[in-house]
Design a protein around this motif. Structure first.
Motif, PDB file in Angstrom:
ATOM      1  N   ILE B 357     102.317 110.356  50.611  1.00 21.61           N
ATOM      2  CA  ILE B 357     102.472 111.184  51.828  1.00 21.61           C
ATOM      3  C   ILE B 357     101.149 111.899  52.079  1.00 21.61           C
ATOM      4  CG2 ILE B 357     103.769 113.122  52.837  1.00 21.61           C
ATOM      5  CD1 ILE B 357     105.956 112.291  50.604  1.00 21.61           C
ATOM      6  N   PRO B 358     100.644 111.834  53.314  1.00 17.20           N
ATOM      7  CA  PRO B 358      99.362 112.507  53.595  1.00 17.20           C
ATOM      8  C   PRO B 358      99.438 114.011  53.292  1.00 17.20           C
ATOM      9  CG  PRO B 358     100.026 111.094  55.424  1.00 17.20           C
ATOM     10  CD  PRO B 358     101.168 111.133  54.477  1.00 17.20           C
ATOM     11  N   LYS B 359      98.366 114.541  52.691  1.00 20.11           N
ATOM     12  CA  LYS B 359      98.329 115.951  52.275  1.00 20.11           C
ATOM     13  C   LYS B 359      98.760 116.904  53.375  1.00 20.11           C
ATOM     14  CE  LYS B 359      95.039 116.693  48.587  1.00 20.11           C
ATOM     15  NZ  LYS B 359      93.618 116.798  48.297  1.00 20.11           N
ATOM     16  N   GLU B 360      98.250 116.651  54.584  1.00 22.99           N
ATOM     17  CA  GLU B 360      98.514 117.589  55.679  1.00 22.99           C
ATOM     18  C   GLU B 360      99.968 117.534  56.167  1.00 22.99           C
ATOM     19  OE1 GLU B 360      96.491 115.035  55.641  1.00 22.99           O
ATOM     20  OE2 GLU B 360      96.626 113.816  57.462  1.00 22.99           O
ATOM     21  N   GLU B 361     100.743 116.593  55.633  1.00 21.86           N
ATOM     22  CA  GLU B 361     102.126 116.477  56.114  1.00 21.86           C
ATOM     23  C   GLU B 361     103.164 116.823  55.054  1.00 21.86           C
ATOM     24  OE1 GLU B 361     101.817 113.239  59.682  1.00 21.86           O
ATOM     25  OE2 GLU B 361     102.139 112.454  57.673  1.00 21.86           O
ATOM     26  N   VAL B 362     102.701 117.232  53.863  1.00 22.19           N
ATOM     27  CA  VAL B 362     103.676 117.466  52.781  1.00 22.19           C
ATOM     28  C   VAL B 362     104.678 118.576  53.115  1.00 22.19           C
ATOM     29  CG1 VAL B 362     102.346 116.527  50.851  1.00 22.19           C
ATOM     30  CG2 VAL B 362     102.064 118.908  51.501  1.00 22.19           C
ATOM     31  N   SER B 363     104.272 119.524  53.949  1.00 20.04           N
ATOM     32  CA  SER B 363     105.198 120.631  54.259  1.00 20.04           C
ATOM     33  C   SER B 363     106.341 120.183  55.171  1.00 20.04           C
ATOM     34  CB  SER B 363     104.434 121.778  54.910  1.00 20.04           C
ATOM     35  OG  SER B 363     103.870 121.324  56.117  1.00 20.04           O
ATOM     36  N   LYS B 364     106.185 119.019  55.801  1.00 19.47           N
ATOM     37  CA  LYS B 364     107.206 118.599  56.765  1.00 19.47           C
ATOM     38  C   LYS B 364     108.179 117.567  56.182  1.00 19.47           C
ATOM     39  CE  LYS B 364     103.743 118.638  60.398  1.00 19.47           C
ATOM     40  NZ  LYS B 364     102.911 117.629  61.066  1.00 19.47           N
ATOM     41  N   VAL B 365     107.970 117.227  54.915  1.00 18.44           N
ATOM     42  CA  VAL B 365     108.704 116.099  54.336  1.00 18.44           C
ATOM     43  C   VAL B 365     110.222 116.186  54.490  1.00 18.44           C
ATOM     44  CG1 VAL B 365     109.305 115.106  52.075  1.00 18.44           C
ATOM     45  CG2 VAL B 365     106.929 115.332  52.743  1.00 18.44           C
ATOM     46  N   PHE B 366     110.779 117.399  54.322  1.00 18.29           N
ATOM     47  CA  PHE B 366     112.238 117.516  54.352  1.00 18.29           C
ATOM     48  C   PHE B 366     112.785 117.884  55.735  1.00 18.29           C
ATOM     49  CE2 PHE B 366     111.199 118.462  49.843  1.00 18.29           C
ATOM     50  CZ  PHE B 366     111.795 117.325  49.303  1.00 18.29           C
ATOM     51  N   THR B 367     111.931 117.872  56.750  1.00 21.29           N
ATOM     52  CA  THR B 367     112.441 118.207  58.084  1.00 21.29           C
ATOM     53  C   THR B 367     113.068 116.965  58.723  1.00 21.29           C
ATOM     54  OG1 THR B 367     110.275 117.780  59.038  1.00 21.29           O
ATOM     55  CG2 THR B 367     110.774 120.059  58.499  1.00 21.29           C
ATOM     56  N   LYS B 368     113.977 117.233  59.647  1.00 17.39           N
ATOM     57  CA  LYS B 368     114.682 116.138  60.314  1.00 17.39           C
ATOM     58  C   LYS B 368     113.713 115.278  61.108  1.00 17.39           C
ATOM     59  CE  LYS B 368     118.516 118.077  61.911  1.00 17.39           C
ATOM     60  NZ  LYS B 368     119.472 118.561  62.909  1.00 17.39           N
ATOM     61  N   MET B 369     113.857 113.973  61.044  1.00 15.27           N
ATOM     62  CA  MET B 369     113.080 112.984  61.787  1.00 15.27           C
ATOM     63  C   MET B 369     111.616 112.887  61.340  1.00 15.27           C
ATOM     64  SD  MET B 369     115.666 112.184  63.696  1.00 15.27           S
ATOM     65  CE  MET B 369     115.327 111.191  65.092  1.00 15.27           C
ATOM     66  N   PHE B 370     111.293 113.442  60.161  1.00 14.07           N
ATOM     67  CA  PHE B 370     109.904 113.336  59.701  1.00 14.07           C
ATOM     68  C   PHE B 370     109.582 111.914  59.250  1.00 14.07           C
ATOM     69  CE2 PHE B 370     107.145 112.891  56.001  1.00 14.07           C
ATOM     70  CZ  PHE B 370     105.942 113.299  56.552  1.00 14.07           C
ATOM     71  N   ARG B 371     108.429 111.418  59.705  1.00 22.68           N
ATOM     72  CA  ARG B 371     107.911 110.149  59.192  1.00 22.68           C
ATOM     73  C   ARG B 371     106.393 110.301  59.065  1.00 22.68           C
ATOM     74  NH1 ARG B 371     109.381 104.849  61.295  1.00 22.68           N
ATOM     75  NH2 ARG B 371     109.420 104.423  59.077  1.00 22.68           N
ATOM     76  N   GLY B 372     105.875 109.979  57.899  1.00 21.74           N
ATOM     77  CA  GLY B 372     104.439 110.126  57.662  1.00 21.74           C
ATOM     78  C   GLY B 372     103.636 109.240  58.615  1.00 21.74           C
ATOM     79  N   HIS B 373     102.515 109.770  59.088  1.00 22.86           N
ATOM     80  CA  HIS B 373     101.734 108.991  60.074  1.00 22.86           C
ATOM     81  C   HIS B 373     101.158 107.711  59.449  1.00 22.86           C
ATOM     82  CE1 HIS B 373      98.103 111.192  58.536  1.00 22.86           C
ATOM     83  NE2 HIS B 373      97.606 109.974  58.654  1.00 22.86           N
ATOM     84  N   ASN B 374     101.020 107.736  58.108  1.00 19.10           N
ATOM     85  CA  ASN B 374     100.424 106.564  57.443  1.00 19.10           C
ATOM     86  C   ASN B 374     101.406 105.401  57.294  1.00 19.10           C
ATOM     87  OD1 ASN B 374     101.906 108.092  55.615  1.00 19.10           O
ATOM     88  ND2 ASN B 374     100.730 107.387  53.850  1.00 19.10           N
ATOM     89  N   ILE B 375     102.697 105.649  57.564  1.00 19.77           N
ATOM     90  CA  ILE B 375     103.651 104.531  57.364  1.00 19.77           C
ATOM     91  C   ILE B 375     104.313 104.069  58.671  1.00 19.77           C
ATOM     92  CG2 ILE B 375     104.166 104.828  54.922  1.00 19.77           C
ATOM     93  CD1 ILE B 375     106.620 106.172  57.298  1.00 19.77           C
ATOM     94  N   ILE B 376     104.118 104.835  59.733  1.00 16.30           N
ATOM     95  CA  ILE B 376     104.815 104.473  60.984  1.00 16.30           C
ATOM     96  C   ILE B 376     104.460 103.059  61.431  1.00 16.30           C
ATOM     97  CG2 ILE B 376     104.988 105.029  63.459  1.00 16.30           C
ATOM     98  CD1 ILE B 376     105.031 107.979  62.628  1.00 16.30           C
ATOM     99  N   ASP B 377     103.156 102.700  61.317  1.00 15.70           N
ATOM    100  CA  ASP B 377     102.789 101.347  61.775  1.00 15.70           C
ATOM    101  C   ASP B 377     103.044 100.277  60.712  1.00 15.70           C
ATOM    102  OD1 ASP B 377     100.892 102.463  60.228  1.00 15.70           O
ATOM    103  OD2 ASP B 377      99.166 101.676  61.334  1.00 15.70           O
ATOM    104  N   LYS B 378     103.355 100.718  59.471  1.00 20.79           N
ATOM    105  CA  LYS B 378     103.635  99.722  58.417  1.00 20.79           C
ATOM    106  C   LYS B 378     105.113  99.347  58.382  1.00 20.79           C
ATOM    107  CE  LYS B 378      99.965 100.943  55.156  1.00 20.79           C
ATOM    108  NZ  LYS B 378      99.430 102.243  55.585  1.00 20.79           N
TER     109      LYS B 378
END
Lengths: 130, 437
Positions: B357-378
């Motif tokens: 999970i990208p460092k800048e997104e770790v705080s959002k991991v448990f929020t509803k509808m969260f998807r890491g930007h690094n995996i959306i296109d994968k």
């Protein structure tokens, strides 16, 4: 569990399902798998068929017109002539309370339609009928 | 109320005693044959005694008034309470009953002195149907508070109703004086619960039925039951089927979220074989593991054994964590499932060698509808609800969830759940939001 007279090698399955789309495709599949099928489009018809036909297994939807799946289970289990017929619930009601209640009433399996393939349904039937 | 009544009587008796002693003293002083020299001293003393008596009388009147006001205030509070309140003595005789209790129990006339609580009210457990008449006696005997969220209560007349009831012992100076029974009609809450369940059932049924039809018709075509398909037709059909599977997964996730948020998810703790539960969850992903050639490593401690927990939510936690680990690990990677029990806590770990999970997104991991930007296109399959569901379940069960992650190295999720080592089945229905294992 007595096989039908006209087709002694085929086991008979009652498909109690009010949705015509689902009933049709499932019956086609079961017949291709060499089962004899009887269709019921509501709970009342299902109870009627269970009383008049020789049935080896019941595939039962829960939400149906006239009588629900729970009503059908009660009728089947309270009648000595039908109480041993295996029942597989095939419903889109998937809450734990519904599953628990149906299992307490003595159904053999509870499957959620959206989460199961027809191939798996056939496997479950074969596992119960042996 | 019993204590308050005792205090009132005590103060009155003491005040009267002061007056009585004062009066006797005055009479003695007045009747005493005195010499003329001592007269002035005697008059001074008599005046002092009179003053003392006047003070005692004023004190008595003041205290009486104060207690009267205090009693009146208590009575007004009790009468205006929304909850029914009944105080019984150690023999179960009703000492105090407020208006709300009378109304709920359909009592119109004045109660006879010494009326027994058990004769007036019937309480039963709706799950077992067992009468719980002895509950007040048991509370007094054990000196322990008893609480139930849904007993069925009924007065001598009127209809039975679901009630939240608490029975507390009244203890003063280590002496048991009786019990306080407080109760509230929860029929409305029950109706709301039923409505929530019906809503979820309806949505669940209506949304899933057409999706099931698409699923089964696509399956019938794909298996070749209706004839062989051209490769392009088969490919298109697979796409229809995959999209439909995603829709089913989304509907299932939304239903889980609704059940958690509407608090209709019931926790039912029972004896659970942890290794068996983990193995079943892993087995559900055997196809995906094989498809991506991902190695699955199991590290179960011998301590795990059988514990008291709800296997369904254990399974939901594992399914979501495993699904993510497999989905977000490239082909040929590794997923590890570890479990151990330490100090009545079940530690579950799911780690992978995935995208992280990208460092800048770790705080959002448990929020509803969260998807890491690094995996959306994968990967387009995710709903962004899985970790939200897991966190909600873990929080409600009194547990904790944490993770360590490094982009392109992998992620490790750790769930810690309080559990009891199982020796005896402890089943019971509780709402998830109030569940404490």
């Amino acid at each position: 569990m007595s096989p039908a007279i006209s087709e002694p090698h085929k086991l008979t399955i009652l498909v109690a399902e009010d949705d015509d789309f689902l009933s049709r495709v499932l019956i086609d599949k079961l017949e291709k798998e060499n089962f004899k099928t009887i269709a019921a489009v509501d709970g009342e018809q299902a109870i009627q068929k269970i009383k008049t036909e020789s049935i080896d297994l019941i595939i039962l939807d829960m939400i149906m017109p006239k009588k629900t799946g729970f009503d059908v289970i009660d009728e089947v289990k309270n009648n000595p002539a039908s109480k041993d017929i295996p029942i597989i619930i095939l419903s889109n009601l998937g809450q734990e309370s519904d599953i628990e209640q149906a299992k307490q009433k003595g159904v053999n399996d509870y499957l959620v339609k959206a989460n199961i393939s027809m191939v798996s349904v056939v496997q479950k039937i074969r596992a119960i009928l042996g | 109320m019993v204590i308050s009544h005792l205090k009132t009587s005590l103060v009155k008796i003491l005040s009267l005693a002061v007056i009585l002693v004062g009066s006797v003293l005055l009479a003695v002083l007045l009747g005493w044959p005195l010499s003329s020299e001592a007269l002035s001293q005697t008059v001074t003393m008599q005046m002092s005694v009179l003053l003392l008596l006047a003070f005692a009388m004023a004190n008595f009147l003041f205290v009486t008034k104060l207690l009267h006001v205090s009693n009146l205030r208590n009575r007004v509070i009790l009468e205006n309470m929304g909850e029914g309140l009944v105080v019984v003595d150690t023999a179960g005789r009703i000492q105090v009953i407020n208006g709300a209790a009378k109304k709920m129990l359909n009592i119109n006339e004045k109660l006879k002195a010494g009326q027994l609580w058990e004769k007036l009210v019937s309480l039963s457990n709706p799950d077992s149907g067992v009468e719980t008449k002895e509950i007040v006696t048991a509370t007094i005997k054990n000196r322990k508070k008893t609480f139930s969220e849904a007993w069925i209560m009924k007065g001598q007349t009127g209809s039975p109703f679901a009630a939240a009831v608490s029975v507390s012992p009244i203890v003063s100076a280590e002496r048991i004086l009786g019990a306080i029974i407080v109760f509230r009609n929860i029929e409305k809450e029950k109706q709301i619960d039923r409505a929530k369940n019906e809503f979820i059932s309806l949505v669940s049924h209506q949304l899933r039925t057409p999706l099931s039809a698409i699923n089964w018709y696509a399956e019938a075509l794909m298996t070749g039951d209706l004839g062989k398909l051209k490769s392009e037709q088969a490919e298109y059909l697979h796409r229809i089927s995959d999209s439909n599977q995603r829709m089913i997964a989304l509907v299932n996730s939304i239903l889980e979220v609704s059940r958690i948020e509407l608090d209709t998810f019931i926790v039912d703790a029972r004896l659970t074989d942890v290794a068996g539960l983990l193995d079943e969850a892993v087995a559900d992903f055997s196809y995906q593991l094989k498809l991506k050639s991902i190695s699955l490593i199991k590290k179960y401690s011998s301590s795990i054994g059988v514990v008291n927990m709800d296997p369904r939510y254990g399974r939901m936690i594992m399914e979501n964590l495993l699904s993510n680990a497999i989905k977000y690990t490239p082909s040929g990677g590794e997923v590890t499932v570890a479990a151990l029990i330490k100090k009545n806590q079940l530690h579950l770990e799911v780690s992978d060698t995935g995208y992280g999970i990208p460092k800048e997104e770790v705080s959002k991991v448990f929020t509803k509808m969260f998807r890491g930007h690094n995996i959306i296109d994968k990967d387009t399959d995710g709903t962004g609800l899985g970790l939200y569901i897991v966190k909600s379940i873990v929080d409600s069960a009194g547990g904790r969830i944490s993770f360590e992650t490094e982009e392109d190295k992998g992620t490790k999720f750790t769930v810690i759940l309080p559990v009891k080592k199982g020796t005896k089945s402890a089943t019971g229905n509780r709402h998830l939001a109030s569940a404490k294992l």
